[in-house]
Design a protein around this motif. Structure first.
Motif, PDB file in Angstrom:
ATOM      1  N   GLU A 112       0.844  -1.195   0.000  1.00 31.30           N
ATOM      2  CA  GLU A 112       0.000   0.000   0.000  1.00 31.30           C
ATOM      3  C   GLU A 112       0.881   1.248   0.000  1.00 31.30           C
ATOM      4  OE1 GLU A 112      -2.108   0.766   3.758  1.00 31.30           O
ATOM      5  OE2 GLU A 112      -0.734  -0.648   4.710  1.00 31.30           O
ATOM      6  N   MET A 113       0.276   2.400  -0.095  1.00 26.55           N
ATOM      7  CA  MET A 113       1.002   3.663  -0.104  1.00 26.55           C
ATOM      8  C   MET A 113       1.901   3.808   1.123  1.00 26.55           C
ATOM      9  SD  MET A 113      -0.612   7.543   0.040  1.00 26.55           S
ATOM     10  CE  MET A 113      -1.181   7.641  -1.638  1.00 26.55           C
ATOM     11  N   ASP A 114       3.086   4.386   0.922  1.00 22.17           N
ATOM     12  CA  ASP A 114       3.964   4.761   2.032  1.00 22.17           C
ATOM     13  C   ASP A 114       3.452   6.104   2.556  1.00 22.17           C
ATOM     14  OD1 ASP A 114       5.970   5.853   3.646  1.00 22.17           O
ATOM     15  OD2 ASP A 114       7.580   4.915   2.503  1.00 22.17           O
ATOM     16  N   TYR A 115       2.745   6.069   3.677  1.00 24.99           N
ATOM     17  CA  TYR A 115       2.072   7.269   4.169  1.00 24.99           C
ATOM     18  C   TYR A 115       3.049   8.363   4.606  1.00 24.99           C
ATOM     19  CZ  TYR A 115      -1.949   4.184   4.024  1.00 24.99           C
ATOM     20  OH  TYR A 115      -2.927   3.321   3.591  1.00 24.99           O
ATOM     21  N   LYS A 116       4.205   7.977   5.102  1.00 23.48           N
ATOM     22  CA  LYS A 116       5.200   8.973   5.502  1.00 23.48           C
ATOM     23  C   LYS A 116       5.750   9.709   4.281  1.00 23.48           C
ATOM     24  CE  LYS A 116       6.610   6.777   9.839  1.00 23.48           C
ATOM     25  NZ  LYS A 116       7.735   6.171  10.607  1.00 23.48           N
ATOM     26  N   ASP A 117       5.916   8.963   3.199  1.00 24.97           N
ATOM     27  CA  ASP A 117       6.375   9.571   1.949  1.00 24.97           C
ATOM     28  C   ASP A 117       5.336  10.572   1.444  1.00 24.97           C
ATOM     29  OD1 ASP A 117       8.355   9.812  -0.027  1.00 24.97           O
ATOM     30  OD2 ASP A 117       7.335   8.408  -1.359  1.00 24.97           O
ATOM     31  N   ALA A 118       4.061  10.165   1.505  1.00 29.18           N
ATOM     32  CA  ALA A 118       2.976  11.063   1.086  1.00 29.18           C
ATOM     33  C   ALA A 118       2.881  12.276   1.994  1.00 29.18           C
ATOM     34  CB  ALA A 118       1.653  10.300   1.087  1.00 29.18           C
ATOM     35  N   ASP A 119       3.095  12.059   3.284  1.00 30.67           N
ATOM     36  CA  ASP A 119       3.020  13.140   4.268  1.00 30.67           C
ATOM     37  C   ASP A 119       4.052  14.222   3.975  1.00 30.67           C
ATOM     38  OD1 ASP A 119       1.923  14.252   6.698  1.00 30.67           O
ATOM     39  OD2 ASP A 119       3.770  13.667   7.697  1.00 30.67           O
ATOM     40  N   GLN A 120       5.242  13.814   3.575  1.00 30.56           N
ATOM     41  CA  GLN A 120       6.301  14.780   3.246  1.00 30.56           C
ATOM     42  C   GLN A 120       5.932  15.610   2.023  1.00 30.56           C
ATOM     43  OE1 GLN A 120       9.954  12.569   2.920  1.00 30.56           O
ATOM     44  NE2 GLN A 120      10.126  12.243   5.127  1.00 30.56           N
ATOM     45  N   VAL A 121       5.292  14.965   1.054  1.00 30.37           N
ATOM     46  CA  VAL A 121       4.862  15.688  -0.147  1.00 30.37           C
ATOM     47  C   VAL A 121       3.785  16.708   0.203  1.00 30.37           C
ATOM     48  CG1 VAL A 121       3.703  15.474  -2.390  1.00 30.37           C
ATOM     49  CG2 VAL A 121       5.455  13.807  -1.713  1.00 30.37           C
ATOM     50  N   ILE A 122       2.833  16.308   1.025  1.00 28.30           N
ATOM     51  CA  ILE A 122       1.764  17.236   1.429  1.00 28.30           C
ATOM     52  C   ILE A 122       2.358  18.419   2.191  1.00 28.30           C
ATOM     53  CG2 ILE A 122      -0.382  17.512   2.737  1.00 28.30           C
ATOM     54  CD1 ILE A 122      -0.888  14.524   2.319  1.00 28.30           C
ATOM     55  N   GLY A 123       3.326  18.124   3.053  1.00 22.88           N
ATOM     56  CA  GLY A 123       3.956  19.193   3.819  1.00 22.88           C
ATOM     57  C   GLY A 123       4.598  20.249   2.932  1.00 22.88           C
ATOM     58  N   LYS A 124       5.149  19.823   1.815  1.00 22.17           N
ATOM     59  CA  LYS A 124       5.828  20.752   0.894  1.00 22.17           C
ATOM     60  C   LYS A 124       4.857  21.455  -0.059  1.00 22.17           C
ATOM     61  CE  LYS A 124      10.158  18.104   0.780  1.00 22.17           C
ATOM     62  NZ  LYS A 124      11.059  17.278  -0.085  1.00 22.17           N
ATOM     63  N   HIS A 125       3.754  20.776  -0.370  1.00 19.88           N
ATOM     64  CA  HIS A 125       2.846  21.312  -1.406  1.00 19.88           C
ATOM     65  C   HIS A 125       1.406  21.441  -0.900  1.00 19.88           C
ATOM     66  CE1 HIS A 125       5.994  20.610  -4.447  1.00 19.88           C
ATOM     67  NE2 HIS A 125       6.213  19.463  -3.812  1.00 19.88           N
ATOM     68  N   LYS A 126       1.243  21.659   0.389  1.00 19.35           N
ATOM     69  CA  LYS A 126      -0.082  21.634   1.012  1.00 19.35           C
ATOM     70  C   LYS A 126      -1.104  22.505   0.288  1.00 19.35           C
ATOM     71  CE  LYS A 126      -2.424  22.331   5.438  1.00 19.35           C
ATOM     72  NZ  LYS A 126      -2.283  22.773   6.845  1.00 19.35           N
ATOM     73  N   LYS A 127      -0.714  23.679  -0.150  1.00 17.93           N
ATOM     74  CA  LYS A 127      -1.661  24.610  -0.781  1.00 17.93           C
ATOM     75  C   LYS A 127      -2.093  24.154  -2.177  1.00 17.93           C
ATOM     76  CE  LYS A 127      -0.112  28.707   1.747  1.00 17.93           C
ATOM     77  NZ  LYS A 127       0.450  30.080   1.652  1.00 17.93           N
ATOM     78  N   ASN A 128      -1.401  23.134  -2.706  1.00 15.14           N
ATOM     79  CA  ASN A 128      -1.710  22.707  -4.068  1.00 15.14           C
ATOM     80  C   ASN A 128      -2.190  21.252  -4.146  1.00 15.14           C
ATOM     81  OD1 ASN A 128      -1.959  23.392  -6.789  1.00 15.14           O
ATOM     82  ND2 ASN A 128       0.081  22.621  -7.305  1.00 15.14           N
TER      83      ASN A 128
END
Length: 365
Positions: A112-128
């Motif tokens: 399944e998705m690596d949630y920590k990896d996704a979390d880092q992406v959201i942290g950098k691009h949250k507004k988008n």
């Protein structure tokens, strides 16, 4: 005997006859007819839905596509996060909605998705970030409490592509901005001719129905959504209804086969998807070899009349030319696993001696 990767089995024709006669009597053949609403009500009751409701679609892709189109509607954000190790339907639905995929890694055990990896992406691009798309790999049961709580701080929609996971999902969390999509393709655990389903908030039902009906909305039939033809006919309803009557018996058979396969596998070089045959079950037994790649194993088993296959696609999504220019993380596990993973052909009516033959050959590679 040749063990082919495609041998689905649906309910017998005799189980359809009464329902087909009802269609003839009603003279209602296409979308949103009496059989549609009767099946919808019955399945909502079976799944114990209260705040959420069902929208049936022509196939699993249409279900995912409708959710993406609704999320994209009047949305200035443009990214949907998803694992690169997924099916083509996932990034294609995102692109067709006007949004862009952002590929992240997977967990090496559950796939399944690596949630920590996704979390880092959201942290950098949250507004988008417009949404997160979480795929259940081959029926694997996503931990809804854990997943929803993990991403709750961001307050963004989550699309759960549960294409083949309905038999492994005991209940659904009915919270705002959650979408669950399913496929009833003949190769799925719960199979039909080819149809799909969305479970989402009741207030979104008419919007989703509009999207799968060319975007027409309201009594004036104005086109306000980016719509398409993803409707579910009365014949789809009849065939799915007939197959759902075998739900419990089919689940028992799948459970029995999954447990047997795992109990007999003793090749220490083969890694089985996390907890398969223990607390979740599927007609797709997914494995990877610690050292050998897919092509090498394919040739060996081909000589034994066993056609193994790559689950989902030959490559991960980011490797296809169409998706190469979209953003991605390092995808460490995706690169490592995608070259070695394979699926063995298992059928719902497989005999014990056939299962033994398959396992014996797997134990030798």
């Amino acid at each position: 005997m040749k063990y082919s990767s495609q041998k689905p089995l649906l309910s017998k024709y005799n189980n359809f006859i009464k329902l087909f006669k009802k269609i003839d009597n009603n003279r209602f053949y296409s979308n949103f007819g009496p059989l549609y609403f009767k099946l919808k009500k019955k399945l909502e009751k079976k799944l114990k839905l209260k705040k959420f409701s069902i929208t049936f679609t022509s196939n699993g892709h249409s279900a995912v596509q409708a959710c993406c189109n609704l999320i994209a509607h009047n949305n200035k954000k443009e990214l949907i996060i998803l694992p690169s190790f997924s099916f083509a339907s996932n990034p294609l639905s995102i692109l067709s909605s006007g949004l862009k995929p952002y590929f992240v890694d997977i967990d090496s055990h559950s796939l399944e998705m690596d949630y920590k990896d996704a979390d880092q992406v959201i942290g950098k691009h949250k507004k988008n970030i417009a949404a997160i798309m979480i795929c259940s790999p081959f029926g694997y049961p996503i931990n809804l409490d854990k997943t929803i709580n993990f991403f709750s701080k961001y307050n963004i929609p989550i699309v759960f592509d549960f294409a083949d996971a309905i038999i492994n999902t005991p209940s659904f969390k009915e919270k705002k901005n959650l979408f669950y999509t399913f496929s009833f393709h003949p190769t799925k655990n719960i199979a039909s001719n080819e149809s799909g389903m969305i479970i989402a908030e009741k207030k979104k039902e008419e919007l989703l129905k509009s999207i799968i009906n060319f975007g027409f909305y309201g009594k004036n039939r104005k086109i306000i959504f980016r719509g398409f033809n993803g409707k579910f006919s009365e014949y789809d309803a009849a065939i799915l209804d007939a197959n759902l009557k075998d739900f419990s018996e089919r689940r028992k058979k799948i459970t029995k086969i999954s447990r047997y396969l795992v109990s007999k596998l003793n090749n220490k070089s083969l890694i089985v998807q996390k907890n398969y045959g223990l607390n979740w079950f599927s007609m797709k037994m997914v494995l990877r070899h610690k050292t050998k790649n897919f092509e090498e194993i394919f040739k060996k088993l081909k000589r034994k009349n066993i056609d193994i296959f790559k689950p989902w696609s030959l490559e991960s999504m980011h490797d296809y030319k169409l998706f190469k220019n979209f953003k991605k993380t390092k995808l460490k596990n995706t690169y490592k696993i995608s070259k070695k993973i394979f699926c063995i052909p298992v059928y719902i009516d497989m005999k014990k001696n056939d299962l033994d033959y398959l396992i014996n050959q797997l134990n030798k590679i």
